[in-house]
Design an enzyme around this catalytic site. Structure first.
Site, PDB file in Angstrom:
ATOM      1  N   TYR A  29     -51.326 -27.189  28.629  1.00  0.00           N
ATOM      2  CA  TYR A  29     -51.160 -28.442  27.891  1.00  0.00           C
ATOM      3  C   TYR A  29     -49.708 -28.652  27.449  1.00  0.00           C
ATOM      4  O   TYR A  29     -49.103 -29.686  27.755  1.00  0.00           O
ATOM      5  CB  TYR A  29     -52.046 -28.450  26.637  1.00  0.00           C
ATOM      6  CG  TYR A  29     -53.522 -28.541  26.892  1.00  0.00           C
ATOM      7  CD1 TYR A  29     -54.212 -29.744  26.708  1.00  0.00           C
ATOM      8  CD2 TYR A  29     -54.254 -27.427  27.289  1.00  0.00           C
ATOM      9  CE1 TYR A  29     -55.575 -29.835  26.917  1.00  0.00           C
ATOM     10  CE2 TYR A  29     -55.620 -27.497  27.504  1.00  0.00           C
ATOM     11  CZ  TYR A  29     -56.282 -28.704  27.322  1.00  0.00           C
ATOM     12  OH  TYR A  29     -57.629 -28.783  27.538  1.00  0.00           O
ATOM     13  N   GLU A  46     -58.607 -37.844  27.162  1.00  0.00           N
ATOM     14  CA  GLU A  46     -59.636 -37.666  28.193  1.00  0.00           C
ATOM     15  C   GLU A  46     -59.558 -38.760  29.247  1.00  0.00           C
ATOM     16  O   GLU A  46     -59.719 -38.508  30.443  1.00  0.00           O
ATOM     17  CB  GLU A  46     -61.023 -37.620  27.555  1.00  0.00           C
ATOM     18  CG  GLU A  46     -61.209 -36.540  26.504  1.00  0.00           C
ATOM     19  CD  GLU A  46     -60.747 -35.168  26.953  1.00  0.00           C
ATOM     20  OE1 GLU A  46     -60.796 -34.872  28.160  1.00  0.00           O
ATOM     21  OE2 GLU A  46     -60.330 -34.377  26.093  1.00  0.00           O
TER      22      GLU A  46
END
Length: 615
Positions: free
Chosen positions: A440, A355
Site C-alpha cells: 500500500y 475499493e
C-alpha cells in the site's frame, strides 16, 4: 559437429520464439446457478465454463481454486496465523494473537466440495491440495480451441474471518466472495496457483451469467447487471417478488470481468444514482443511524467517477455497486464490499473510494496481486488520495501534496529497519505491517516518486496511456515501465530496480552554502544509498521563487517545468558522485531560503537537512 550445430539451431530458435511470442490471455465464460440454504449456511452450485485457450501451448492439466477450504483448522492460512501471532492481520486473530480459524467448529468452517467435474461430459480425475484442485484432462486443450467444463459442488459458508463469510460484525448475513470453484489463470508466466493465505488473487477474464436462488425475503447486491429487477425484492418497490417454494431467483450478467461477488441480507435497502456519461451506481446497505453517511456520499460518488476519468480513464462498465458487507473493504468485479458503519463522511469516502479505485488497478488493469501486490494496492492508494485531496481539500490544507501522510508513513517505517522488499510475493512477508507498507504505502510511493522524476504532465499521460493500452488485460511492472519510459523519454530502469528489489533509502542534504565573489555556491550531498534527481527550491528576498532541477545522469533526460514556478535545468548529477555543487549568480544576502524537495515527493528520510534559512 553437425549434430551440435543442429542442436544449437534448435535451442536458438526456441529462445527466439519465446522472446517474440505475442501477448495472449485466456478466457473463461461462466454460467452459474446456486441454491442457498439460509438456515444452515450452505448452498449447492452447478456451473458450466466455456474455456478458451488463446495460448500457444497445449494444456493437459488445469487448476481450480477452492478458496473457502482455507477456513478450516490446520489449513495453511491457519498455520500462517499461528506463526505470525500478534504480527498477523488483527481481524483474523484473537486479542491474544491466536488464530480464529483454529477455533472454528465443524458447523462453522468453510468448504467447497466438488460433487462432479466433467470435460465435454466425460468425468475427470483430479486431486485436491487444500485450496487448489489439480485436474488431469481427458482431452488436452489445443492452442486456439475451446473446451467445456461442467461442475456440481456444495459449499458451507464460514464464519466471517476474512473477506467472505456469514454474520459479519455489522449484522450482514452473507458475504459471498471467492465463493465458487474458480479456474486459475494461465499465461506466459505459467499457471498462477498460489495457495490462499488470505491475501491476493488472480482471475481469468470472461463473461458471467449467475442465478442465485434464495429465500424471498432476502435482498441481493452483486457485481454485474441485474436482469430481472421486477421479480425480486428491493430493486422495484412496486413489485412483489415472484417466489417459488418461498424462494426467488436473482439473475445477473456481467461481461469482461474476472471475478463475481455478491452479498445477501433481509434488511438491505437499495438506492441508485447515475453518473453523467458514466455508470449507474447502486448502494446496497442496511439503512440506519449508523449508515447515515450513505445518503450524504451520493454527490461525492458522482464527482469521484469524474475525477478518476480525468486522471486515469473512464470506468468501462455500465454499473457499479457498493455493498455493505465483509470485514473492512474489498474489491470485486463491478462491486465492492465495504463496512457500512462510518464515523464520518470522510471515513466512508476513504473506504469506498479506495475499493472503487481497484476497478481501475485490479479489475480492469488486472495485475497479478499475488506476485505484484504493490501494483494493485499502491496504485489504488495513489488514486484514493488524489481523489480525496480534491473532494476534501480541507484535509490537506497547507500540504504540498495530497500524499504527504503516505510519504511520512513510508519514511518512518523505512527508518525503523522493519521494511521488507516490495517485490516479495504477497503471502511471504514476515509480518502483516511489512506487507501493508510494501504494497500500500511503498506502492503508492512508487507513483509519487515517479511523478517527481518525470513531472506532473508526463505522469498523467503515463497513467492514461497505461490504462488505455492495458485495460482488460494482465499487465506486469515491465509493461508499465515500458510506457513510463516511452512517454517520459527517460531511462527509468534504475528507479524500477531500486524500488522493487531493495530497501535502500534516500537522503539528500544541503551541505554548504557560501558566497564567493558576489555569487552563491551551493553544495549538496547524497548521504543515502538510492540516487535520485533533486529539485532545489529557492526563495529570494524580493519574494521571487525559482526551482533548479538537477537530473540524474541515469535518466538521460530531465523533466519540464511544474507548478508554474520558473525552472532551470542544471547538468546531470552522476550517480557515482556523493557531492554536487552549482553557482547562483546572485549574492547570498539576496537569498531568503533554499529547500530540497519542496513538493515533498522525494521520499527523503531526513527532511531536517533539506532546508537552509538565511539569517
Amino acid at each position: 559437429m553437425k549434430k551440435l550445430l543442429i542442436l544449437l539451431v534448435v535451442i536458438t530458435t526456441s529462445i527466439l520464439k519465446s522472446q517474440i511470442t505475442p501477448y495472449y490471455q485466456q478466457q473463461a465464460n461462466y454460467n452459474i446457478e446456486v441454491d442457498v440454504d439460509t438456515k444452515n449456511f450452505k448452498y449447492n452450485g452447478k456451473q458450466q465454463i466455456n474455456y478458451i485457450n488463446n495460448s500457444p501451448d497445449t494444456l493437459s492439466i488445469v487448476y481450480f481454486h477452492l478458496y473457502w477450504n482455507a477456513f478450516q483448522p490446520n489449513s495453511m492460512m491457519d498455520q500462517q496465523l499461528i506463526q505470525l501471532g500478534k504480527n498477523a492481520d488483527q481481524r483474523m486473530v484473537t486479542p491474544e494473537g491466536e488464530s480464529r480459524i483454529s477455533k472454528l467448529k465443524p458447523s462453522e468452517i468453510g468448504y467447497q466440495k466438488i460433487i462432479s467435474l466433467k470435460q465435454e461430459n466425460v468425468p475427470l480425475n483430479y486431486t485436491i491440495e487444500e485450496t487448489i484442485v489439480k485436474v488431469k484432462l481427458d482431452k488436452p486443450i489445443l492452442p486456439n480451441t475451446t473446451t467445456v467444463f461442467t461442475m456440481d459442488w456444495e459449499g458451507q459458508i464460514p464464519l466471517m474471518i476474512r473477506r467472505a463469510g456469514r454474520n459479519n460484525n455489522e449484522g450482514i448475513d452473507f458475504t459471498m466472495t471467492q465463493w465458487y470453484p474458480k479456474l486459475a489463470e494461465y499465461d506466459y508466466e505459467g499457471w498462477h496457483i498460489s495457495d490462499y493465505i488470505a491475501r491476493e488473487f488472480q482471475g481469468v477474464f470472461g463473461n458471467y451469467e449467475v442465478k442465485i436462488n434464495i429465500d424471498k425475503n432476502y435482498v441481493v447486491g452483486a457485481g454485474g447487471v441485474l436482469v430481472n429487477p421486477k421479480e425480486v425484492k428491493g430493486y422495484d418497490l412496486d413489485i412483489k417478488p415472484k417466489a417459488r417454494n418461498n424462494k426467488v431467483t436473482w439473475h445477473f450478467k456481467a461481461e469482461n470481468i474476472h471475478d463475481f461477488a455478491w452479498a445477501a441480507d433481509p434488511d438491505y435497502s437499495v438506492q441508485t444514482l447515475q453518473v453523467p456519461q458514466g455508470p449507474k451506481v447502486y448502494l446496497v446497505f442496511q439503512k440506519s443511524e449508523k449508515t447515515k453517511y450513505w445518503e450524504d456520499i451520493k454527490p461525492f460518488i458522482i464527482k469521484y467517477f469524474q475525477i478518476m476519468k480525468e486522471n486515469f480513464g473512464a470506468y468501462p462498465y455500465p454499473t457499479y455497486t457498493f455493498i455493505q458487507g465483509g470485514d473492512g473493504g474489498m474489491e470485486y468485479g463491478m462491486c465492492s464490499m465495504v463496512m457500512g458503519n462510518a464515523g464520518s463522511l470522510y471515513d466512508l469516502a476513504k473506504l469506498m473510494f479506495h475499493e472503487a479505485s481497484h476497478s481501475w488497478f485490479q479489475q480492469v488493469l488486472a495485475t497479478n496481486e499475488s506476485m505484484r501486490a504493490w501494483m494493485d494496492e499502491g496504485f489504488t492508494s495513489y488514486a484514493e488520495n488524489l481523489v480525496l485531496g480534491e473532494l476534501f481539500p480541507e484535509t490537506i490544507e497547507n500540504y504540498p501534496n495530497s500524499h504527504l501522510e503516505t510519504v511520512s508513513t513510508y519514511v518512518n517505517f523505512a527508518k525503523s529497519g522493519q521494511e521488507e522488499v516490495m517485490g516479495l510475493l504477497a503471502d511471504h512477508y514476515h509480518a502483516n505491517n511489512g506487507y501493508s507498507v510494501a504494497s500500500y504505502i511503498k506502492g503508492e510511493m512508487f507513483l509519487v516518486m515517479l511523478e517527481y522524476i518525470v513531472g506532473k504532465d508526463n505522469f498523467t499521460k503515463i497513467m492514461k496511456e497505461y490504462f488505455q493500452t492495458w485495460k482488460f488485460k494482465h499487465p506486469t511492472d515491465k509493461d508499465f515501465m515500458h510506457i513510463a519510459q516511452k512517454v517520459s523519454a527517460m531511462d527509468l530502469k534504475w528507479y524500477w530496480n531500486y524500488m522493487t528489489n531493495t530497501t535502500r533509502t534516500i537522503d539528500y542534504m544541503i551541505k554548504k552554502v557560501e558566497e564567493l565573489q558576489g555569487e552563491t555556491k551551493i553544495t549538496l550531498q547524497n548521504s543515502g544509498s538510492f540516487p535520485m534527481p533533486v529539485d532545489v527550491f529557492i526563495v529570494y528576498t524580493n519574494g521571487n521563487k525559482e526551482i533548479y532541477n538537477i537530473p540524474l545522469n541515469l535518466m538521460h533526460n530531465s523533466k519540464k517545468q511544474e507548478f508554474g514556478i520558473p525552472q532551470k535545468t542544471l547538468p546531470y548529477w552522476k550517480w557515482t558522485h556523493k557531492e554536487y555543487s552549482f553557482i547562483l549568480p546572485i549574492p547570498l544576502d539576496k537569498i531568503d531560503l533554499i529547500m530540497l524537495d519542496a513538493s515533498q515527493r522525494l521520499g527523503d528520510i531526513d527532511y531536517q537537512n533539506n532546508l537552509y534559512q538565511n539569517k
